[in-house]
Design a protein around this motif. Structure first.
Motif, PDB file in Angstrom:
ATOM      1  N   UNK A  44       0.555  -1.350  -0.540  1.00  0.00           N
ATOM      2  CA  UNK A  44       0.038  -0.629  -0.099  1.00  0.00           C
ATOM      3  C   UNK A  44       0.716   1.464   0.074  1.00  0.00           C
ATOM      4  N   UNK A  45       2.300   1.201   0.528  1.00  0.00           N
ATOM      5  CA  UNK A  45       3.196   2.574   0.114  1.00  0.00           C
ATOM      6  C   UNK A  45       3.837   2.490  -0.726  1.00  0.00           C
ATOM      7  N   UNK A  46       4.075   3.288  -1.732  1.00  0.00           N
ATOM      8  CA  UNK A  46       5.006   3.429  -2.144  1.00  0.00           C
ATOM      9  C   UNK A  46       6.745   3.341  -1.775  1.00  0.00           C
ATOM     10  N   UNK A  47       8.149   2.397  -1.703  1.00  0.00           N
ATOM     11  CA  UNK A  47       9.434   2.559  -1.912  1.00  0.00           C
ATOM     12  C   UNK A  47      10.033   2.129  -3.044  1.00  0.00           C
ATOM     13  N   UNK A  48      10.910   2.965  -2.983  1.00  0.00           N
ATOM     14  CA  UNK A  48      11.487   2.434  -4.534  1.00  0.00           C
ATOM     15  C   UNK A  48      12.773   1.488  -4.413  1.00  0.00           C
ATOM     16  N   UNK A  49      12.845   1.080  -5.591  1.00  0.00           N
ATOM     17  CA  UNK A  49      13.789  -0.301  -5.668  1.00  0.00           C
ATOM     18  C   UNK A  49      15.211   0.429  -5.888  1.00  0.00           C
ATOM     19  N   UNK A  50      15.175   1.338  -5.635  1.00  0.00           N
ATOM     20  CA  UNK A  50      16.840   1.950  -5.185  1.00  0.00           C
ATOM     21  C   UNK A  50      16.814   2.330  -4.314  1.00  0.00           C
ATOM     22  N   UNK A  51      15.850   2.748  -3.405  1.00  0.00           N
ATOM     23  CA  UNK A  51      16.236   2.797  -2.246  1.00  0.00           C
ATOM     24  C   UNK A  51      17.400   2.782  -1.237  1.00  0.00           C
ATOM     25  N   UNK A  52      18.357   3.202  -0.266  1.00  0.00           N
ATOM     26  CA  UNK A  52      19.160   2.990   0.374  1.00  0.00           C
ATOM     27  C   UNK A  52      18.253   2.077   1.316  1.00  0.00           C
ATOM     28  N   UNK A  53      18.798   0.880   1.931  1.00  0.00           N
ATOM     29  CA  UNK A  53      18.353   0.271   2.964  1.00  0.00           C
ATOM     30  C   UNK A  53      19.898  -0.390   3.428  1.00  0.00           C
ATOM     31  N   UNK A  54      20.964   1.171   4.025  1.00  0.00           N
ATOM     32  CA  UNK A  54      21.583   0.401   4.333  1.00  0.00           C
ATOM     33  C   UNK A  54      22.211   1.280   5.833  1.00  0.00           C
ATOM     34  N   UNK A  55      21.461   2.347   6.204  1.00  0.00           N
ATOM     35  CA  UNK A  55      21.143   3.404   6.845  1.00  0.00           C
ATOM     36  C   UNK A  55      22.053   4.591   6.575  1.00  0.00           C
ATOM     37  N   UNK A  56      22.775   4.243   4.959  1.00  0.00           N
ATOM     38  CA  UNK A  56      23.493   5.960   4.474  1.00  0.00           C
ATOM     39  C   UNK A  56      22.717   6.413   4.285  1.00  0.00           C
ATOM     40  N   UNK A  57      21.402   6.532   4.021  1.00  0.00           N
ATOM     41  CA  UNK A  57      20.447   7.517   3.140  1.00  0.00           C
ATOM     42  C   UNK A  57      18.779   7.940   4.007  1.00  0.00           C
ATOM     43  N   UNK A  58      18.378   8.774   4.031  1.00  0.00           N
ATOM     44  CA  UNK A  58      16.869   8.495   4.279  1.00  0.00           C
ATOM     45  C   UNK A  58      15.855   7.988   3.441  1.00  0.00           C
ATOM     46  N   UNK A  59      15.132   6.650   3.793  1.00  0.00           N
ATOM     47  CA  UNK A  59      14.518   5.342   3.016  1.00  0.00           C
ATOM     48  C   UNK A  59      13.856   6.351   2.037  1.00  0.00           C
ATOM     49  N   UNK A  60      13.894   5.780   0.712  1.00  0.00           N
ATOM     50  CA  UNK A  60      12.860   7.165  -0.003  1.00  0.00           C
ATOM     51  C   UNK A  60      11.453   6.290  -0.294  1.00  0.00           C
ATOM     52  N   UNK A  61      10.380   7.032   0.170  1.00  0.00           N
ATOM     53  CA  UNK A  61       9.215   5.836   0.724  1.00  0.00           C
ATOM     54  C   UNK A  61       8.796   5.614   1.735  1.00  0.00           C
ATOM     55  N   UNK A  62       7.595   4.641   1.685  1.00  0.00           N
ATOM     56  CA  UNK A  62       6.875   4.415   3.262  1.00  0.00           C
ATOM     57  C   UNK A  62       6.487   5.564   3.778  1.00  0.00           C
ATOM     58  N   UNK A  63       7.226   5.931   4.817  1.00  0.00           N
ATOM     59  CA  UNK A  63       6.578   7.078   5.824  1.00  0.00           C
ATOM     60  C   UNK A  63       8.258   7.338   6.767  1.00  0.00           C
ATOM     61  N   UNK A  64       8.557   8.919   6.044  1.00  0.00           N
ATOM     62  CA  UNK A  64       9.581   9.447   6.786  1.00  0.00           C
ATOM     63  C   UNK A  64       9.392  10.125   7.726  1.00  0.00           C
ATOM     64  N   UNK A  65       9.815  10.058   9.316  1.00  0.00           N
ATOM     65  CA  UNK A  65       9.300  11.282   9.837  1.00  0.00           C
ATOM     66  C   UNK A  65       9.951  12.290   9.898  1.00  0.00           C
ATOM     67  N   UNK A  66      10.040  13.478   9.698  1.00  0.00           N
ATOM     68  CA  UNK A  66      10.234  15.172   9.736  1.00  0.00           C
ATOM     69  C   UNK A  66      10.328  15.729  10.939  1.00  0.00           C
TER      70      UNK A  66
END
Length: 285
Positions: A44-66
């Motif tokens: 139901x949520x979008x997450x990029x196939x290229x999202x960084x999932x190793x802690x080096x960058x904020x995750x592109x997609x889902x629900x980021x907390x600003x």
């Protein structure tokens, strides 16, 4: 109720589950990385196939907390603040709910720029077919502090060109494509024939997202403590072509509707707690 050393990519987190849905939240950013239908595995949520999932960058997609700022609307050099790139601690966990906490001194990045003696808590709750996400900020110090904030939700849609955001007619917005010039939305719905980046101020408490190609409607209900809403789709521009964590054509698969407190800074006095939340549900159109 499950905790994982490597839940999404290499990121540790927790998995919530009820009879109908599964939700995964990483400790990195207290980030809702997935919310899907159990029977069909429909995400139901979008997450990029290229999202960084190793802690080096904020995750592109889902629900980021600003937090403690949205975009550049605050003292931090990091866009959207440090919460989404900090590692939160799991404070409470059940089969359908988790609370994670981030305290002063535990954040990554430029926490000193904010300076507030805060305790931030993020709670995600599976409630039947709905997902509730809440942010609480407590002032643990002796001086008041201010911040801006948003829950930057990426909704997965079949085709943004056939998707409409409803409920904002008559609402004033700040257009980020025109140096935040103020305008009034007189249209029946926000449509996505090109780039859209707007901060709607004093937005209605309920907004809907109609994915007409799929026949699905998301309903976003927010508390008054998130008075604003952001609507964003980057389209295909030179900026998106240069984003290493976002595919050139992926803008077609997502629409962001973000509950927010950004027009006026949120003030928390010593010993007080501010709380705001959204509840997301969906149905057939």
């Amino acid at each position: 109720m499950t905790t994982h050393d490597a839940l999404v990519g290499t990121l540790p987190g927790v998995r919530l589950e009820n009879d109908t849905h599964v939700c995964e939240i990483t400790r990195f950013g207290a980030h809702v990385a997935s919310w899907r239908v159990k029977r069909t595995s429909d995400e139901l949520l979008f997450r990029s196939k290229l999202a960084k999932l190793d802690g080096t960058k904020a995750i592109r997609g889902g629900v980021p907390v600003c937090f403690p700022q949205f975009s550049d609307m605050g003292p931090c050099a990091q866009s959207h603040g440090f919460a989404r790139t900090s590692v939160w601690a799991v404070e409470a966990l059940s089969a359908t709910e988790v609370t994670m906490v981030l305290r002063r001194g535990d954040e990554a990045g430029d926490g000193d720029a904010f300076g507030g003696d805060y305790e931030a808590r993020f709670t995600a709750t599976l409630d039947g077919d709905a997902l509730r996400t809440a942010l609480r900020v407590t002032n643990a110090g002796k001086s008041c502090f201010e911040f801006t904030s948003a829950l930057h939700t990426y909704f997965r849609v079949s085709d943004c060109a056939k998707t409409k955001v409803r409920g904002l007619r008559g609402t004033t917005y700040l257009d980020n494509l025109r140096a935040r010039a103020s305008a009034k939305d007189d249209e029946d719905a926000v449509e996505f024939s090109g780039e859209v980046d707007r901060i709607y101020t004093d937005a209605p408490s309920v907004l809907t997202i109609d994915d007409e190609a799929l026949g699905r409607r998301f309903r976003v209900a927010k508390t008054s403590t998130f008075p604003d809403a952001v609507v964003w789709n980057p389209a295909l521009t030179d900026k998106t072509r240069g984003m290493s964590d976002f595919g050139d054509e992926e803008y077609r698969e997502m629409v962001c509707v973000e509950v927010a407190g950004v027009k006026d800074k949120i003030t928390v006095e010593p010993g007080e707690t501010w709380e705001a939340s959204q509840t997301i549900s969906y149905s057939a159109i």
